[in-house]
Design a protein around this motif. Structure first.
Motif, PDB file in Angstrom:
ATOM      1  N   VAL A   1     -69.417 -32.107 -12.944  1.00 51.51           N
ATOM      2  CA  VAL A   1     -70.129 -32.964 -11.862  1.00 51.51           C
ATOM      3  C   VAL A   1     -70.896 -31.985 -10.848  1.00 51.51           C
ATOM      4  N   GLY A   2     -71.752 -32.619 -10.105  1.00 51.62           N
ATOM      5  CA  GLY A   2     -72.218 -31.945  -9.251  1.00 51.62           C
ATOM      6  C   GLY A   2     -73.735 -31.818  -9.238  1.00 51.62           C
ATOM      7  N   ILE A   3     -74.449 -30.848  -8.372  1.00 47.78           N
ATOM      8  CA  ILE A   3     -75.781 -30.438  -8.433  1.00 47.78           C
ATOM      9  C   ILE A   3     -76.085 -29.121  -9.159  1.00 47.78           C
ATOM     10  N   LYS A   4     -76.995 -29.194 -10.109  1.00 42.61           N
ATOM     11  CA  LYS A   4     -77.060 -28.096 -10.841  1.00 42.61           C
ATOM     12  C   LYS A   4     -78.659 -27.560 -10.783  1.00 42.61           C
ATOM     13  N   ASP A   5     -78.751 -26.378 -10.670  1.00 43.65           N
ATOM     14  CA  ASP A   5     -80.054 -25.613 -10.625  1.00 43.65           C
ATOM     15  C   ASP A   5     -80.798 -25.778  -9.499  1.00 43.65           C
ATOM     16  N   MET A   6     -80.209 -25.946  -8.560  1.00 47.05           N
ATOM     17  CA  MET A   6     -81.193 -26.080  -7.191  1.00 47.05           C
ATOM     18  C   MET A   6     -80.042 -25.145  -6.139  1.00 47.05           C
TER      19      MET A   6
ATOM     20  N   ILE B   1     -79.965 -36.728  -7.458  1.00 44.76           N
ATOM     21  CA  ILE B   1     -80.085 -35.336  -7.939  1.00 44.76           C
ATOM     22  C   ILE B   1     -78.853 -34.842  -8.648  1.00 44.76           C
ATOM     23  N   ALA B   2     -77.673 -35.685  -8.546  1.00 42.71           N
ATOM     24  CA  ALA B   2     -76.491 -35.232  -9.099  1.00 42.71           C
ATOM     25  C   ALA B   2     -76.827 -35.306 -10.617  1.00 42.71           C
ATOM     26  N   LEU B   3     -76.057 -34.368 -11.390  1.00 45.93           N
ATOM     27  CA  LEU B   3     -75.919 -34.454 -12.719  1.00 45.93           C
ATOM     28  C   LEU B   3     -75.656 -36.090 -13.292  1.00 45.93           C
ATOM     29  N   PRO B   4     -76.322 -36.497 -14.259  1.00 44.06           N
ATOM     30  CA  PRO B   4     -75.838 -37.747 -14.907  1.00 44.06           C
ATOM     31  C   PRO B   4     -74.635 -37.781 -15.632  1.00 44.06           C
ATOM     32  N   ASP B   5     -74.001 -38.964 -15.690  1.00 38.39           N
ATOM     33  CA  ASP B   5     -72.705 -39.134 -16.353  1.00 38.39           C
ATOM     34  C   ASP B   5     -73.454 -39.295 -18.016  1.00 38.39           C
ATOM     35  N   PRO B   6     -73.060 -38.664 -18.839  1.00 38.06           N
ATOM     36  CA  PRO B   6     -73.618 -38.737 -20.326  1.00 38.06           C
ATOM     37  C   PRO B   6     -73.083 -39.750 -21.055  1.00 38.06           C
ATOM     38  N   ASP B   7     -71.882 -40.558 -20.419  1.00 33.30           N
ATOM     39  CA  ASP B   7     -71.382 -41.743 -21.069  1.00 33.30           C
ATOM     40  C   ASP B   7     -71.747 -43.248 -20.588  1.00 33.30           C
ATOM     41  N   ARG B   8     -72.521 -43.046 -19.267  1.00 32.33           N
ATOM     42  CA  ARG B   8     -72.690 -44.178 -18.686  1.00 32.33           C
ATOM     43  C   ARG B   8     -74.047 -44.340 -18.355  1.00 32.33           C
TER      44      ARG B   8
ATOM     45  N   THR C   1     -79.985 -24.252  -1.764  1.00 34.12           N
ATOM     46  CA  THR C   1     -79.782 -25.290  -0.493  1.00 34.12           C
ATOM     47  C   THR C   1     -81.201 -25.492   0.025  1.00 34.12           C
ATOM     48  N   ARG C   2     -82.163 -24.635   0.240  1.00 34.46           N
ATOM     49  CA  ARG C   2     -83.376 -24.985   0.721  1.00 34.46           C
ATOM     50  C   ARG C   2     -84.237 -25.935  -0.197  1.00 34.46           C
ATOM     51  N   GLN C   3     -84.269 -25.885  -1.531  1.00 35.51           N
ATOM     52  CA  GLN C   3     -84.727 -26.564  -2.432  1.00 35.51           C
ATOM     53  C   GLN C   3     -84.168 -28.241  -2.170  1.00 35.51           C
ATOM     54  N   VAL C   4     -82.895 -28.343  -1.976  1.00 33.18           N
ATOM     55  CA  VAL C   4     -82.241 -29.707  -1.837  1.00 33.18           C
ATOM     56  C   VAL C   4     -82.746 -30.300  -0.637  1.00 33.18           C
ATOM     57  N   ILE C   5     -82.916 -29.525   0.541  1.00 30.06           N
ATOM     58  CA  ILE C   5     -83.148 -29.834   1.954  1.00 30.06           C
ATOM     59  C   ILE C   5     -84.624 -30.381   1.738  1.00 30.06           C
ATOM     60  N   ALA C   6     -85.463 -29.439   1.045  1.00 29.00           N
ATOM     61  CA  ALA C   6     -86.977 -29.727   0.964  1.00 29.00           C
ATOM     62  C   ALA C   6     -87.072 -30.888   0.347  1.00 29.00           C
ATOM     63  N   LYS C   7     -86.515 -31.380  -0.641  1.00 30.00           N
ATOM     64  CA  LYS C   7     -86.496 -32.391  -1.687  1.00 30.00           C
ATOM     65  C   LYS C   7     -85.892 -33.707  -0.803  1.00 30.00           C
ATOM     66  N   TYR C   8     -84.944 -33.489  -0.043  1.00 31.95           N
ATOM     67  CA  TYR C   8     -84.524 -34.633   0.848  1.00 31.95           C
ATOM     68  C   TYR C   8     -85.672 -35.112   1.955  1.00 31.95           C
ATOM     69  N   LEU C   9     -86.026 -34.165   2.507  1.00 31.68           N
ATOM     70  CA  LEU C   9     -87.190 -34.386   3.655  1.00 31.68           C
ATOM     71  C   LEU C   9     -88.228 -35.052   3.310  1.00 31.68           C
TER      72      LEU C   9
ATOM     73  N   GLY D   1     -74.336 -28.618   2.198  1.00 26.12           N
ATOM     74  CA  GLY D   1     -74.548 -27.250   2.817  1.00 26.12           C
ATOM     75  C   GLY D   1     -75.172 -26.240   1.524  1.00 26.12           C
ATOM     76  N   ILE D   2     -74.294 -26.588   0.593  1.00 26.01           N
ATOM     77  CA  ILE D   2     -74.430 -25.664  -0.669  1.00 26.01           C
ATOM     78  C   ILE D   2     -74.358 -26.492  -1.889  1.00 26.01           C
ATOM     79  N   PRO D   3     -75.596 -26.376  -2.912  1.00 29.16           N
ATOM     80  CA  PRO D   3     -75.170 -27.241  -4.047  1.00 29.16           C
ATOM     81  C   PRO D   3     -74.381 -26.583  -4.948  1.00 29.16           C
ATOM     82  N   MET D   4     -73.637 -27.103  -5.691  1.00 33.49           N
ATOM     83  CA  MET D   4     -72.530 -26.579  -6.480  1.00 33.49           C
ATOM     84  C   MET D   4     -72.119 -27.555  -7.775  1.00 33.49           C
TER      85      MET D   4
END
Length: 597
Positions: free
Chosen positions: A343-348, A547-554, A350-358, A325-328
């Motif tokens: 961790v999580g979803i950055k710089d997006m 779309i989640a943040l990458p793990d910098p160590d893996r 809700t509507r941007q996430v849903i549009a990209k999902y569709l 419902g909400i990126p964080m």
């Protein structure tokens, strides 16, 4: 020390996946619901070190770290002058980046690990030089037989030199929760979980105090409503308590409406009504919301309950297991362990996430989206496959959803692959699941490949048990439920791996490859429809892993970044989830949730 980017997920070293146990077990306590949907999570669990308590600082131990440049090895030596139940060699990163690590030398010695030698009460551990050794400091935590666990010993570097003391741990109890929302926005926070009485729920107030979910605030209050508090009107960070297990931190654009359960017609704190977007009468249909999961029980807590339990390391994660419902993003810091991770979803939004999902998923998964276009009865939201009507089986009153048989062919073909053979080579791909630490499960699905997956558990080559996994349905696969969440601990461990493989499009691949992230979510082959049927995957989960943040160590074996996310209930298998676990029982210094809008 091995390179953390290539370390196998089930190594004896406790990496993030293996250190999370008590935390995840408490984090994912089933949350009873009354009439609304919602989902008790069922994540895999592993073992954890004994609970830490304090011990005299002048305990009569000796410790050393000895590098041997000629042999290119380092030897750690520790002697507690007593017989031990547990001896943890703790690797603490000097700065953010690499995760904390630990080894239980007592367990390794019992498993005949050649790196561990014991002479009387003295333990030695030898490991080859590695490029990452200088990025850690080292200390010990130990449990003498019949006594509490010690406090940490002084820190040494990889040369055996004492290092400067780390920042003092936050042992005072709770910690601040800072919520950063976009300028001009109006968000609310609701924190619910369990404390002293398991099975009884409380909500947390901004000062860190708690109240039963049956004693909610008046809705006319200008700052609070029900169990929710308006973020913009809090004059300081929200104070999280020293004890909150199975907790959820809801973020929403209006107060959440979550009444308590009812027992014999009376309000009860044994549960609370969570949002159910499939229920047209749910009062949260037009509320934009999401939540963060967390659990914690500080070692300083005095548990006076009838059945007291030990401390629980702080653990938490962003999650899409139940929906989006909400990126964080979530940033966790603890100076004493140098833990600093986001961790999580950055710089997006809700509507941007849903549009990209569709734009990304097939029509079946697109049907999970509500609150867009002409749908004015919901706030924008993506319902997770485990709860979406599109994957539901037919009932006496409702037809099957368009995706009700989505995974059926893949499941059928995997079960056929694992049928028994005489000789065993007649199996297309024998079921042999190596979970590390000398434990291997081997099995088959019967002569015709339609029966249960019957397995034998082997420990260091010796048969130590048996079990079985009933053939799952698509519904069990997307929800990690029913036949994939039942039986003994061994059954559930195999079920978790089967479910994770199915959701990642790996079920018909060789079982030995199930831990290879470079093979997850395979792209369809235009000229091979059978391959595509056998490699269907959870496109919802796959999307959030992009779309989640990458793990910098893996990275994967192909060099691609790994994006930790919780897209389905067993996404923690092979350490692919967004779970963060602190390496001790102290409070974090801070938790910051940044809302994307």
């Amino acid at each position: 020390m091995p390179d953390r980017s290539t370390q196998t997920p089930n190594s004896p070293r406790r990496s993030r996946a293996a250190m999370r146990t008590a935390a995840c077990a408490a984090l994912l306590l089933t949350v009873p619901v009354v009439s609304l949907g919602g989902a008790a999570l069922a994540h895999a669990a592993t073992a954890t070190p004994p609970a830490a308590t304090s011990s005299p600082a002048d305990a009569p131990f000796t410790q050393s770290v000895t590098p041997d440049a000629k042999k290119q090895i380092t030897t750690w030596t520790f002697d507690a002058k007593a017989n031990l139940d547990y001896l943890g060699l703790m690797y603490t990163p000097k700065a953010g980046g690499l995760p904390p690590q630990s080894l239980d030398l007592v367990a390794l010695h019992k498993n005949n690990d050649p790196r561990v030698k014991v002479s009387g009460t003295e333990y030695t551990f030898t490991e080859p030089f590695s490029a990452t050794a200088s990025q850690f400091t080292y200390h010990w935590v130990y449990t003498p037989q019949g006594q509490p666990q010690s406090a940490p010993t002084p820190e040494l570097d990889q040369t055996g030199t004492a290092v400067d003391p780390t920042p003092p741990p936050n042992t005072g109890g709770g910690f601040p929760l800072d919520i950063k929302a976009p300028a001009g926005s109006d968000y609310w926070v609701t924190v619910v979980g369990q404390q002293k009485d398991k099975g009884h729920y409380v909500y947390i107030k901004p000062d860190g105090s708690s109240a039963p979910v049956t004693q909610q605030q008046p809705t006319a209050d200008s700052v609070a409503s029900g169990m929710s508090y308006e973020v913009n009107k809090l004059n300081r960070p929200f104070q999280m308590p020293a004890w909150l297990e199975g907790g959820r931190i809801f973020i929403s654009n209006k107060p959440m409406v979550m009444p308590p359960a009812e027992v014999n017609g009376q309000p009860s704190d044994t549960g609370y009504q969570q949002p159910d977007l499939n229920n047209s009468k749910d009062p949260n249909q037009l509320t934009k919301f999401d939540f963060f999961e967390q659990t914690f029980k500080n070692a300083t807590v005095k548990d006076t309950s009838p059945n007291p339990t030990g401390p629980v390391a702080w653990g938490g994660n962003t999650t899409q297991v139940d929906g989006f419902g909400i990126p964080m993003t979530a940033e966790l810091k603890q100076g004493s362990s140098h833990f600093d991770r986001t961790v999580g979803i950055k710089d997006m939004t809700t509507r941007q996430v849903i549009a990209k999902y569709l734009q990304t998923v097939d029509p079946i998964f697109a049907k999970e989206v509500v609150g867009t276009g002409s749908d004015k009865s919901h706030a924008p939201h993506i319902i997770a496959p485990r709860s979406a009507d599109v994957f539901k089986a037919a009932t006496a009153t409702e037809p099957a959803g368009a995706g009700a048989d989505y995974f059926d062919q893949e499941i059928n073909d995997a079960w056929s692959n694992w049928k028994s053979g005489n000789p065993a080579s007649d199996q297309t791909q024998p079921f042999t699941l190596d979970v590390g630490d000398g434990v291997v499960f081997t099995g088959n699905t019967g002569a015709d490949g339609t029966g249960p997956l019957t397995f034998t558990k082997w420990k260091n080559g010796v048969s130590v048990g048996t079990g079985e996994v009933a053939k799952p349905t698509t519904q069990a696969m997307v929800a990690c439920s029913d036949s994939l969440a039942t039986g003994s601990d061994d059954d559930k461990l195999v079920e978790a791996n089967v479910c994770a493989a199915g959701n990642r499009g790996m079920l018909t691949e060789a079982v030995k490859d199930w831990g290879n992230p470079s093979m997850y979510f395979p792209q369809p082959k235009p000229d091979d429809p059978q391959y595509n049927l056998d490699h269907r995957y959870n496109q919802y989960a796959a999307f959030f892993h992009t779309i989640a943040l990458p793990d910098p160590d893996r990275k994967t074996s192909d060099g691609d970044p790994i994006h930790p996310a919780y897209g389905f209930a067993y996404d923690d298998v092979h350490d692919m989830s967004s779970v963060m676990i602190l390496p001790n029982f102290d409070a974090p210094d801070s938790l910051t949730l940044t809302i994307g809008g």
